[in-house]
Design a protein around this motif. Structure first.
Motif, short mmCIF file in Angstrom:
data_model
loop_
_atom_site.label_atom_id
_atom_site.label_comp_id
_atom_site.label_asym_id
_atom_site.label_seq_id
_atom_site.Cartn_x
_atom_site.Cartn_y
_atom_site.Cartn_z
N LEU A 292 4.26 7.16 1.21
CA LEU A 292 3.41 7.40 2.37
C LEU A 292 2.49 6.22 2.68
CD1 LEU A 292 2.31 11.08 1.64
CD2 LEU A 292 4.25 10.29 3.01
N LEU A 293 2.39 5.27 1.77
CA LEU A 293 1.41 4.20 1.92
C LEU A 293 1.65 3.35 3.16
CD1 LEU A 293 0.92 2.94 -1.74
CD2 LEU A 293 -0.58 4.41 -0.40
N LYS B 277 -10.97 -4.08 -3.25
CA LYS B 277 -11.25 -4.61 -4.59
C LYS B 277 -10.20 -4.15 -5.59
CE LYS B 277 -16.26 -4.96 -3.97
NZ LYS B 277 -17.58 -4.40 -4.35
N PHE B 278 -9.73 -2.91 -5.43
CA PHE B 278 -8.67 -2.39 -6.30
C PHE B 278 -7.42 -3.26 -6.18
CE2 PHE B 278 -4.83 0.18 -6.74
CZ PHE B 278 -5.02 0.80 -7.97
N SER B 279 -7.05 -3.58 -4.94
CA SER B 279 -5.85 -4.40 -4.70
C SER B 279 -6.01 -5.79 -5.30
CB SER B 279 -5.59 -4.51 -3.19
OG SER B 279 -5.47 -3.23 -2.60
N LEU C 58 -0.62 -5.55 -1.23
CA LEU C 58 -0.21 -4.55 -2.22
C LEU C 58 0.72 -3.52 -1.58
CD1 LEU C 58 -0.31 -3.01 -4.89
CD2 LEU C 58 -2.51 -2.05 -4.18
N LYS C 59 0.38 -3.06 -0.38
CA LYS C 59 1.20 -2.06 0.31
C LYS C 59 2.61 -2.60 0.59
CE LYS C 59 0.28 -1.06 4.66
NZ LYS C 59 -0.29 -0.42 5.88
N GLU D 140 8.42 -2.85 -0.69
CA GLU D 140 9.57 -3.67 -1.05
C GLU D 140 10.19 -3.20 -2.35
OE1 GLU D 140 8.81 -7.86 -2.01
OE2 GLU D 140 10.20 -8.38 -0.41
N SER D 141 9.34 -2.85 -3.31
CA SER D 141 9.82 -2.36 -4.61
C SER D 141 10.57 -1.04 -4.46
CB SER D 141 8.64 -2.20 -5.57
OG SER D 141 9.06 -1.68 -6.81
N LEU D 142 10.03 -0.14 -3.62
CA LEU D 142 10.69 1.14 -3.39
C LEU D 142 12.04 0.95 -2.70
CD1 LEU D 142 7.69 3.34 -2.20
CD2 LEU D 142 8.88 3.48 -4.39
N ALA D 143 12.10 0.01 -1.77
CA ALA D 143 13.35 -0.25 -1.06
C ALA D 143 14.43 -0.77 -2.02
CB ALA D 143 13.12 -1.26 0.06
N ARG D 144 14.01 -1.65 -2.94
CA ARG D 144 14.98 -2.16 -3.93
C ARG D 144 15.48 -1.05 -4.83
NH1 ARG D 144 11.41 -6.62 -4.41
NH2 ARG D 144 10.54 -5.69 -6.30
N ARG D 145 14.56 -0.18 -5.22
CA ARG D 145 14.94 0.92 -6.11
C ARG D 145 15.92 1.86 -5.41
NH1 ARG D 145 10.15 4.38 -8.64
NH2 ARG D 145 9.69 2.32 -9.48
N GLU D 146 15.64 2.18 -4.16
CA GLU D 146 16.50 3.12 -3.42
C GLU D 146 17.87 2.53 -3.10
OE1 GLU D 146 14.08 4.04 -0.10
OE2 GLU D 146 12.77 5.42 -1.21
N SER D 147 17.93 1.19 -3.01
CA SER D 147 19.22 0.55 -2.73
C SER D 147 20.00 0.27 -4.00
CB SER D 147 19.00 -0.76 -1.96
OG SER D 147 18.37 -1.72 -2.80
N GLY D 148 19.46 0.71 -5.11
CA GLY D 148 20.15 0.51 -6.38
C GLY D 148 20.01 -0.88 -6.91
#
Length: 279
Positions: A31-32, A53-55, A66-67, A72-80
Motif C-alpha cells: 500500500l505504500l 528521519k526513519f527513512s 525508501l518507498k 522495486e523489491s516487491l516487484a522483483r519478488r512477485e516476478s520470481g
C-alpha cells in the motif's frame, strides 16, 4: 540488502515511534505506493519529520527513495526474481515445485544477508579467536538448537579442539563445573530466555570462562551474560518457513566461525587428517 529485510533486522533497536512506522511498512508494504510521507504520518498519528528521519536512518535519501526501493523489491519478488523485461519461463510457471524452491531460496538468502549485516566481522572473528585459544569449548543448546550445538562440537573436534557437547539442562551447570579461565562456552538459544542456560552462562563467567551466545536479534536474558553476542534475524509470517529461515541463518553464522578457525594451518591440517578415510 532488501529494504523490508533491513527494516525487520533493525526493528528491535528502534524507538517506539520507529517501530510503529516499521510495523506499518512491514504489514502494508503493497500500500505504500499510495501513501505520501504526510499521509503515512497522519495514518500513524506522528509527525512527517519522523517518517523522513526513519527513512534516512535506514540509509535512504528520504521517504520517496525508501518507498521506491520497497516497491522495486516487491516487484522483483512477485516476478520470481527475473530481470527487467524477462518473463518467468513456462517451465517455472507450470512447475509449483520449482516456484516453491526458488521462493524458499530467496527467503533463506534474505535471512542470511540480514544476519550477516547484523554481526560485525570483528565480533565473528572475536568468537573464532576465543575458541582458537580455549583449552576446552563447551557447546550447549536445547531443542533444535541442540542439534546445531552438537554439529559445531563435532566440527571443532575435527580441527583438534577439545569440544564438549552438553544437552541436558539439568546437568549443564555440573557439566561445566570443570571449566577454567580461558575456556569458552558457546550457547545456542533462539529466544535467549532459557533459565538454565542463563544460570550456566553466569556460573561459567564466574569461573573465568568466556561466553559466546547466538540468539535471535531481540533483547533477551541470555545476551546479558555474553562476552560476545552473535545475532540471528529470520522473519516470515508462516511458522514453518520462519523455522527454516532461522536454521539457515544460524548455520551460516556457525559456518563463518568455522571457516575463520580453518584459516589456522594447524587446524586445517588436522581437519584434512581426520577427514581422510581409515584404512
Amino acid at each position: 540488502m532488501a529494504p523490508l529485510a533491513k527494516i525487520r533486522g533493525e526493528r528491535d533497536r528502534m524507538s517506539a515511534i520507529e517501530r510503529r512506522i516499521a510495523d506499518f511498512m512491514l504489514e502494508n508494504a503493497h500500500l505504500l505506493r499510495d501513501y505520501s510521507s504526510q499521509q503515512l504520518a497522519n495514518a500513524l498519528g506522528i509527525s512527517q519529520s519522523s517518517v523522513v528521519k526513519f527513512s534516512q536512518k535506514l540509509g535512504f535519501k528520504g521517504y520517496p527513495d525508501l518507498k521506491f526501493s520497497i516497491g522495486e523489491s516487491l516487484a522483483r519478488r512477485e516476478s520470481g526474481g527475473t530481470g527487467p523485461g524477462m518473463a518467468p519461463s513456462a517451465r517455472r510457471l507450470g512447475n509449483p515445485g520449482i516456484l516453491l524452491a526458488e521462493s524458499l531460496w530467496r527467503a533463506k538468502g534474505e535471512a542470511v544477508q540480514v544476519t550477516t549485516a547484523l554481526n560485525a566481522h570483528a565480533d565473528v572473528a572475536a568468537a573464532a579467536e576465543a575458541i582458537r585459544g580455549a583449552g576446552k569449548v563447551y557447546a550447549i543448546g536445547v531443542g533444535n538448537d541442540g542439534l546445531y550445538a552438537r554439529a559445531i562440537a563435532i566440527k571443532l573436534a575435527l580441527i583438534g579442539r577439545t569440544a564438549i557437547h552438553l544437552f541436558d539442562t539439568a546437568l549443564m551447570a555440573v557439566g561445566t563445573s570443570s571449566a577454567t579461565a580461558g575456556d569458552v562456552l558457546l550457547v545456542l538459544c533462539e529466544h535467549g530466555q532459557e533459565a538454565a542456560l542463563c544460570q550456566t552462562a553466569r556460573l561459567f563467567r564466574q569461573r573465568g570462562g568466556k561466553v559466546v551466545t547466538i540468539t535471535r536479534h531481540t533483547a533477551n536474558a541470555l545476551r546479558a551474560h555474553a562476552d560476545i553476542a552473535l545475532l540471528v534475524s529470520a522473519h516470515d509470517p508462516r511458522p514453518q518457513v520462519e523455522l527454516l529461515l532461522y536454521q539457515a541463518a544460524l548455520q551460516h553464522l556457525l559456518d563463518l566461525v568455522f571457516l575463520l578457525l580453518c584459516e589456522d594451518e594447524a587446524h586445517l591440517r588436522m581437519l584434512v587428517e581426520n577427514a581422510a578415510p581409515i584404512e
